[in-house]
Design an enzyme around this catalytic site. Structure first.
Site, PDB file in Angstrom:
ATOM      1  N   PHE A 128      48.444  47.233  34.952  1.00  0.00           N
ATOM      2  CA  PHE A 128      47.651  47.729  36.078  1.00  0.00           C
ATOM      3  C   PHE A 128      47.809  46.758  37.231  1.00  0.00           C
ATOM      4  O   PHE A 128      47.535  45.568  37.092  1.00  0.00           O
ATOM      5  CB  PHE A 128      46.168  47.881  35.712  1.00  0.00           C
ATOM      6  CG  PHE A 128      45.391  48.497  36.851  1.00  0.00           C
ATOM      7  CD1 PHE A 128      45.418  49.864  37.069  1.00  0.00           C
ATOM      8  CD2 PHE A 128      44.667  47.705  37.726  1.00  0.00           C
ATOM      9  CE1 PHE A 128      44.745  50.433  38.143  1.00  0.00           C
ATOM     10  CE2 PHE A 128      43.985  48.266  38.805  1.00  0.00           C
ATOM     11  CZ  PHE A 128      44.025  49.636  39.009  1.00  0.00           C
ATOM     12  N   ASP A 215      50.662  38.583  37.888  1.00  0.00           N
ATOM     13  CA  ASP A 215      49.437  39.180  38.415  1.00  0.00           C
ATOM     14  C   ASP A 215      48.271  38.556  37.639  1.00  0.00           C
ATOM     15  O   ASP A 215      48.011  38.912  36.491  1.00  0.00           O
ATOM     16  CB  ASP A 215      49.501  40.703  38.218  1.00  0.00           C
ATOM     17  CG  ASP A 215      48.219  41.409  38.664  1.00  0.00           C
ATOM     18  OD1 ASP A 215      47.173  40.739  38.764  1.00  0.00           O
ATOM     19  OD2 ASP A 215      48.270  42.631  38.886  1.00  0.00           O
ATOM     20  N   LYS A 244      39.727  39.428  42.816  1.00  0.00           N
ATOM     21  CA  LYS A 244      38.534  39.490  41.968  1.00  0.00           C
ATOM     22  C   LYS A 244      37.624  38.267  42.066  1.00  0.00           C
ATOM     23  O   LYS A 244      36.872  38.138  43.025  1.00  0.00           O
ATOM     24  CB  LYS A 244      38.949  39.772  40.524  1.00  0.00           C
ATOM     25  CG  LYS A 244      39.441  41.222  40.332  1.00  0.00           C
ATOM     26  CD  LYS A 244      39.457  41.621  38.892  1.00  0.00           C
ATOM     27  CE  LYS A 244      39.966  43.029  38.652  1.00  0.00           C
ATOM     28  NZ  LYS A 244      38.960  44.071  38.761  1.00  0.00           N
TER      29      LYS A 244
HETATM   30  C1  LIG Z   1      45.513  42.894  36.845  1.00  0.00           C
HETATM   31  C2  LIG Z   1      45.026  43.615  38.068  1.00  0.00           C
HETATM   32  N1  LIG Z   1      45.821  43.719  39.129  1.00  0.00           N
HETATM   33  C3  LIG Z   1      45.420  44.340  40.247  1.00  0.00           C
HETATM   34  C4  LIG Z   1      44.178  44.910  40.346  1.00  0.00           C
HETATM   35  C5  LIG Z   1      43.774  45.617  41.609  1.00  0.00           C
HETATM   36  O1  LIG Z   1      42.824  44.888  42.292  1.00  0.00           O
HETATM   37  P1  LIG Z   1      41.954  45.563  43.454  1.00  0.00           P
HETATM   38  O2  LIG Z   1      41.096  46.614  42.809  1.00  0.00           O
HETATM   39  O3  LIG Z   1      41.168  44.427  44.050  1.00  0.00           O
HETATM   40  O4  LIG Z   1      42.908  46.167  44.438  1.00  0.00           O
HETATM   41  C6  LIG Z   1      43.313  44.837  39.254  1.00  0.00           C
HETATM   42  C7  LIG Z   1      41.982  45.464  39.304  1.00  0.00           C
HETATM   43  O5  LIG Z   1      41.394  45.804  38.311  1.00  0.00           O
HETATM   44  C8  LIG Z   1      43.742  44.157  38.081  1.00  0.00           C
HETATM   45  O6  LIG Z   1      42.957  44.054  37.007  1.00  0.00           O
END
Ligand SMILES: Cc1ncc(COP(=O)(O)O)c(C=O)c1O
Length: 400
Positions: A128, A215, A244
């Site tokens: 994700f 990520d 986050k």
């Molecule tokens: C691993 C990861 N990458 C990217 C995101 C996306 O972040 P945002 O919702 O702040 O755009 C999330 C959100 O849950 C995430 O868990």
């Protein structure tokens, strides 16, 4: 009552009014133990005084100027982040998806500079990375992509935790310029790869001159027991994305680069109106200071261990438990049946949890959770899981 907010979320019927530490109170003054932290955002818990003070102090002086000027607090935050991560420089934005967009652009420009006109990035199943067009295209979940085709091209998918598959993909596609993975998949089901997974990716990136991009939006900021999860492996990626918990609820994202990746962007290549503004950066500075002062990162592993040991003990005779796994305070309890209804059962019982991939209960409690709260979390959750699995129809294990 009709809401004029677009119905993009399946929301639970509760509205929180205030919070303190690991507790939240709803509009009727009912108290909840928050074992999710707004999905790994409020690592310091709710209404943390240091963040509150930083925001108040900054808002008395200045909320926003523009990235066409120097911003002292942004430079301070970049100093602190590079010191703590070992990376060389930082691009600031406002969310995780934006941080990954910056990473994807970096990889593409890196490719073009190497004479590759159609650069591609290896991404993994069940990953994700966000909801913008490029990040949902990178995401390994067909449900998230459905209806938004055509997807952004330039992503090649491999199974997670499978170095042989990545090696094969590199062999088949000469246009690969980067590998983008989560050190632990969060939305994907708290999937913890082999201990040396990141080391092997680092080695492949070195061998083939690719960017290693991590990520760390969910794993970062101490959640796994190190400031960043790659620090368990003694390696440095070329790119690392954060969001986050960086602002403990104040929106901020960051794309960190090191080595060859640190000199790819030049003036005019990328930008954001709000990215790295004084308000968000002062909140993030307070978060970094508090993590250090209160020694919170070191507490994540023993706390996660206490949760898992407690649950394993109370659920030892429950045949529906597939696995209880964790790294720091990223905890997954996998059942052999879909268990989304546990979220509502927990809510009724004053506990906030999440279920991902239908069968995995996901816990992301704040790093400040204390022993009594851990005990309450373990006892309540074990009781609810038992209640839930007891009412399932008996498994027909004698079926021919
Ligand atoms: C691993 C990861 N990458 C990217 C995101 C996306 O972040 P945002 O919702 O702040 O755009 C999330 C959100 O849950 C995430 O868990």
């Amino acid at each position: 009552m009709t809401s004029h907010v677009m119905p993009t979320y399946g929301r639970l019927a509760v509205t929180f009014d205030r919070g303190e530490g690991a507790w939240l109170w709803d509009e009727n003054n009912k108290r909840y133990l928050d074992a999710l932290s707004g999905i790994a955002v409020c690592g310091l818990g709710h209404a943390h005084p240091a963040v509150h003070r930083a925001i108040c102090k900054q808002s008395e002086k200045l909320l926003h100027t523009s990235n066409i000027y120097r911003i002292a607090v942004q430079e301070q935050l970049a100093d602190r982040l590079t010191e703590k991560s070992g990376m060389a420089n930082v691009f600031f934005c406002n969310s995780g998806a934006e941080a990954n967009e910056a990473a994807i652009k970096l990889a593409r420009k890196f490719g073009h500079e190497r004479g590759i006109d159609n650069p591609a990035i290896i991404v993994t199943d069940k990953s994700f990375h966000g909801r913008t067009l490029a990040t949902l295209s990178a995401t390994g979940n067909a449900k998230i992509q459905k209806g938004f085709e055509p997807l952004v091209e330039g992503f090649i998918r491999a199974p997670y935790n499978d170095i042989a598959a990545i090696t094969a993909a590199i062999g088949q596609h000469p246009n690969i310029v980067a590998i983008l993975v989560e050190p632990i998949q969060g939305e994907g089901g708290i999937n913890i790869p082999a201990d040396d997974y990141l080391n092997q990716i680092r080695a492949l990136c070195d061998k083939h001159n690719l960017l290693m991009m991590l990520d760390e939006i969910q794993t970062g900021m101490g959640r796994t027991g190190k400031f960043l999860a790659y620090q368990h492996n003694g390696i440095l990626p070329d790119v690392c994305t954060l969001a986050k918990a960086l602002g403990n609820g104040v929106p901020i994202g960051a794309c960190l680069a090191s080595g060859k990746a640190a000199s790819i962007f030049t003036a005019g290549n990328h930008g954001s109106t709000f990215g790295g503004n004084p308000l968000a950066c002062s909140a993030a500075l307070a978060v970094l200071e508090t993590l250090d002062q209160d020694n919170l990162i070191a507490s994540a592993e023993p706390k996660g261990q206490a949760i898992c040991t407690g649950l394993a003990e109370l659920l030892q005779n429950n045949c529906h438990i597939v696995e209880i796994r964790h790294k720091g305070l990223m905890v997954g309890i996998e059942l052999d049946v879909p268990c989304a209804e546990l979220v509502q059962m927990a809510l009724v019982n004053g506990l906030l949890i999440n279920v991902t991939q239908e069968k995995v209960i996901r816990l992301l409690p704040p790093l400040i959770i204390d022993d009594l709260q851990i005990k309450l979390l373990v006892e309540t959750l074990a009781m609810l899981i038992a209640q839930f699995t007891d009412q399932l129809s008996p498994v027909s294990d004698h079926a021919a």
